[in-house]
Design a protein around this motif. Structure first.
Motif, PDB file in Angstrom:
ATOM      1  N   VAL A  69       0.825  -1.206   0.000  1.00 55.36           N
ATOM      2  CA  VAL A  69       0.000   0.000   0.000  1.00 55.36           C
ATOM      3  C   VAL A  69       0.859   1.255   0.000  1.00 55.36           C
ATOM      4  CG1 VAL A  69      -1.866   1.214   1.149  1.00 55.36           C
ATOM      5  CG2 VAL A  69      -1.799  -1.270   1.212  1.00 55.36           C
ATOM      6  N   VAL A  70       1.918   1.240   0.811  1.00 54.11           N
ATOM      7  CA  VAL A  70       2.766   2.436   0.899  1.00 54.11           C
ATOM      8  C   VAL A  70       3.414   2.785  -0.449  1.00 54.11           C
ATOM      9  CG1 VAL A  70       4.825   3.402   1.990  1.00 54.11           C
ATOM     10  CG2 VAL A  70       3.116   2.244   3.379  1.00 54.11           C
ATOM     11  N   ARG A  74       2.792   6.240  -2.407  1.00 53.74           N
ATOM     12  CA  ARG A  74       3.914   7.125  -2.700  1.00 53.74           C
ATOM     13  C   ARG A  74       3.938   7.482  -4.188  1.00 53.74           C
ATOM     14  NH1 ARG A  74       8.401   4.109  -1.072  1.00 53.74           N
ATOM     15  NH2 ARG A  74       8.487   3.536  -3.258  1.00 53.74           N
ATOM     16  N   ARG A  75       3.759   6.460  -5.024  1.00 56.77           N
ATOM     17  CA  ARG A  75       3.728   6.720  -6.468  1.00 56.77           C
ATOM     18  C   ARG A  75       2.592   7.672  -6.815  1.00 56.77           C
ATOM     19  NH1 ARG A  75       5.545   1.185  -7.228  1.00 56.77           N
ATOM     20  NH2 ARG A  75       3.444   0.392  -6.938  1.00 56.77           N
ATOM     21  N   LYS A 134       5.667   3.500 -13.855  1.00 57.32           N
ATOM     22  CA  LYS A 134       4.368   3.700 -13.209  1.00 57.32           C
ATOM     23  C   LYS A 134       4.150   5.169 -12.878  1.00 57.32           C
ATOM     24  CE  LYS A 134       4.442  -0.907 -11.285  1.00 57.32           C
ATOM     25  NZ  LYS A 134       5.085  -1.625 -10.196  1.00 57.32           N
ATOM     26  N   LEU A 135       5.260   5.795 -12.464  1.00 61.28           N
ATOM     27  CA  LEU A 135       5.173   7.216 -12.122  1.00 61.28           C
ATOM     28  C   LEU A 135       4.847   8.063 -13.354  1.00 61.28           C
ATOM     29  CD1 LEU A 135       5.665   8.322  -9.319  1.00 61.28           C
ATOM     30  CD2 LEU A 135       7.908   9.081 -10.063  1.00 61.28           C
ATOM     31  N   ILE A 136       5.557   7.792 -14.439  1.00 60.85           N
ATOM     32  CA  ILE A 136       5.340   8.579 -15.661  1.00 60.85           C
ATOM     33  C   ILE A 136       3.905   8.391 -16.160  1.00 60.85           C
ATOM     34  CG2 ILE A 136       6.103   8.952 -18.037  1.00 60.85           C
ATOM     35  CD1 ILE A 136       8.853   7.960 -17.175  1.00 60.85           C
ATOM     36  N   LEU A 214      -0.993  -2.116  -4.696  1.00 64.17           N
ATOM     37  CA  LEU A 214      -2.363  -2.488  -4.372  1.00 64.17           C
ATOM     38  C   LEU A 214      -3.030  -3.256  -5.513  1.00 64.17           C
ATOM     39  CD1 LEU A 214      -3.798  -1.898  -1.801  1.00 64.17           C
ATOM     40  CD2 LEU A 214      -4.679   0.198  -2.777  1.00 64.17           C
ATOM     41  N   GLY A 215      -2.917  -2.714  -6.719  1.00 66.91           N
ATOM     42  CA  GLY A 215      -3.558  -3.349  -7.881  1.00 66.91           C
ATOM     43  C   GLY A 215      -3.020  -4.745  -8.100  1.00 66.91           C
ATOM     44  N   PHE A 216      -1.702  -4.882  -7.975  1.00 71.89           N
ATOM     45  CA  PHE A 216      -1.075  -6.188  -8.169  1.00 71.89           C
ATOM     46  C   PHE A 216      -1.551  -7.174  -7.120  1.00 71.89           C
ATOM     47  CE2 PHE A 216       2.558  -8.770  -6.617  1.00 71.89           C
ATOM     48  CZ  PHE A 216       2.482  -9.742  -7.585  1.00 71.89           C
TER      49      PHE A 216
END
Lengths: 269, 273
Positions: A69-70, A74-75, A134-136, A214-216
């Motif tokens: 989750v963290v 953060r992302r 993932k960030l981009i 989370l999604g994973f």
């Protein structure tokens, strides 16, 4: 109206209580219904709510929270913040100067309608699997509504305000600040839309690039048929979406207090 | 959500310039961006992973002659269309039902506020156990767009002119006639805005369904070309997906204009060009 002083207070309390009743009534009812109706459920896909709640405690209140989750949060926070900075900055330039607006018009129109998740496979190839991608993706998904709304807001700033600022010979920075302030209701409208998008893009990117997050985790539970755990993840995602929207609402209400006062409108939507 | 078309365009004269000049600048901007992309990809990236536009554009043209591209586009558009129809009908029906009954609105508003920000894709893992992927994709589109339509209808109903309602009442218009002549026309501009918003949301979710679950369509095609290493083809597909989005958006704007040809904002917009 002419009664003792405690009467208005009591009616105020009563009104508050009824507001709470109205707010909580249906959710409590639905939750109870779900609880009761699913209590004896033997369908594997629809486990009893009791077991989902148990799983919720077991799964998310453990080290999984730190591991999955963290990083997700953060992302999300980093990507959203970057999108805000870029969107407001570029949107300001686009909205302020008509030549820039004309030059960028078609490109912006294109990226506005290009679905953000489509960029996931592109970045997977261009940048590789990992945090940066993932960030981009989050930035690329969230930046357009902010940018376009900022541009619209800046463009629609009252001409009289601008001329007044010019007449008072306000320095350049103050003037930019004023314009941005005048455009802020629009900026917030874009930012709110972007928040929802970045949450979706975050989850989709984690579902597709299976490393952590989370999604994973939710997808992994589903593939291993850990159904109550999966449901608990779905609940957590729902709660997360709700909490983010509420926090945003609070920030918006504070930041736009002047606006509601100035226009006498209840909501700026 | 570009709200510009609802606000009458500020007439700023000199700065905007004639339409033709603006179009020309737009084309210049596109060319500069294309040249910039070409230069960056050629200098910094390997053509294998980030192919230059000179490789992607011909590939996109070639795809346009292939049946598999059109089948995929057709399937994606079918999911978009079915989802949109469900969302619009359900949104209008539920919106009018809740919005015209004050106590119903009060009872449901907290629940609606709770459910709306829940991203519809959280349903994927649940639904994948019981439905097939094409149905789920339609459902995702429908759910996401439903919220937008519903809340636009509720905003619209809140915005109905009290005086108009009272006038209709004093003219002894029945409840149905009041909806047809007063409420519905007031909600229509909000529905126009909703229409413009939901089209790109619908495309995004239809494509997401393909990416995540492999539901047949553009998203699935893109994901497959990524997995099989046909990167140029993948870039071309992404380019074309944006094109599909542009066409959908154009269609939504035309539909909005037709729907609202009588509305002040539209008339002013037409007058100013």
């Amino acid at each position: 109206m002419t009664g003792p002083r405690s009467v208005p207070l009591r009616t105020g309390l009563a009104r508050g209580a009824s507001a709470v009743g109205f707010a909580l009534g249906l959710p409590v009812l639905l939750f109870t219904l779900w609880w009761v109706l699913s209590a004896d459920s033997t369908t594997i896909f629809l486990p009893p709510l009791r077991r989902i709640v148990e799983a919720f405690g077991q799964v998310w209140l453990s080290d999984v929270f730190v591991r999955d989750v963290v990083p997700s949060l953060r992302r999300l926070a980093t990507g959203y913040a970057a999108a805000l900075v870029i969107g407001v900055g570029v949107g300001y330039v686009v909205g302020r100067w008509s030549v820039v607006r004309a030059l960028t018009g078609p490109i912006l129109a294109y990226f506005r309608v290009l679905p953000a998740p489509v960029m996931i496979p592109v970045l997977l190839v261009a940048v590789g699997i990992g945090d940066a991608t993932k960030l981009i993706v989050i930035v690329l998904g969230a930046v357009w509504p902010i940018l376009l709304n900022t541009a619209d807001g800046v463009r629609a700033v009252d001409q009289v305000h601008l001329e007044t600022a010019a007449a008072y010979r306000l320095p350049g920075w103050t003037r930019h600040g004023l314009i941005l302030r005048a455009a802020s209701p629009q900026v917030f409208a874009g930012a709110r839309q972007a928040l929802g998008i970045s949450l979706i893009v975050m989850v989709v990117s984690e579902m597709l690039m299976s490393t952590d997050g989370l999604g994973f985790t939710v997808i992994r539970f589903q593939r291993t048929f850990a159904i109550p755990q999966m449901w608990s993840g779905v609940l957590l995602l729902g709660l997360l979406g709700f909490a983010l929207a509420k926090v945003f609402e609070l920030v918006e209400r504070r930041a736009l207090r002047w606006h509601r006062g100035a226009t006498g409108r209840e909501e700026s939507s | 959500m570009t709200t510009s078309s609802r606000v009458p365009a500020p007439t700023r004269g000199s700065a905007g310039g004639p339409v033709a000049g603006r179009r020309l600048l737009g084309v210049v901007g596109l060319l500069v961006a294309a040249a910039g992309y070409e230069a960056v990809t050629r200098t910094f990236f390997s053509p294998l992973h980030v192919p230059p536009l000179s490789a992607v554009a011909p590939e996109a043209l070639r795809l346009l002659t292939e049946a598999r591209f059109w089948t995929a586009t057709g399937r994606t558009l079918l999911a978009v269309a079915s989802g949109l129809v469900i969302a619009v009908v359900a949104g209008i029906v539920v919106g009018f039902a809740i919005g015209s009954v004050p106590w119903l609105l009060r009872v449901t508003s907290s629940t609606l506020d709770f459910l709306r920000p829940v991203p519809s894709i959280v349903l994927i893992p649940v639904l994948v156990l019981v439905l097939d992927v094409a149905q789920i994709t339609v459902l995702l589109v429908a759910v996401s767009c439903f919220w937008i339509v519903l809340f636009q209808v509720l905003y619209g109903l809140r915005d109905v002119d009290r005086v108009a309602v009272d006038t209709a009442r004093s003219l002894r218009l029945g409840p149905l006639a009041r909806v047809v002549h007063v409420t519905w026309p007031s909600v229509l501009p909000y529905l126009g805005t909703a229409l413009r918003l939901i089209v790109s949301v619908a495309l995004a979710l239809a494509v997401t369904g393909g990416l995540v679950m492999g539901a047949a369509g553009l998203g699935e095609l893109i994901w497959r070309s990524q997995e099989s290493g046909e990167f140029t083809g993948m870039y071309a597909l992404v380019l074309l997906t944006g094109g599909v989005g542009i066409l959908l958006d154009l269609g939504a704007r035309l539909a909005e204009r037709r729907l609202l040809h009588w509305h002040v904002a539209t008339r002013r917009e037409v007058a100013t060009g």
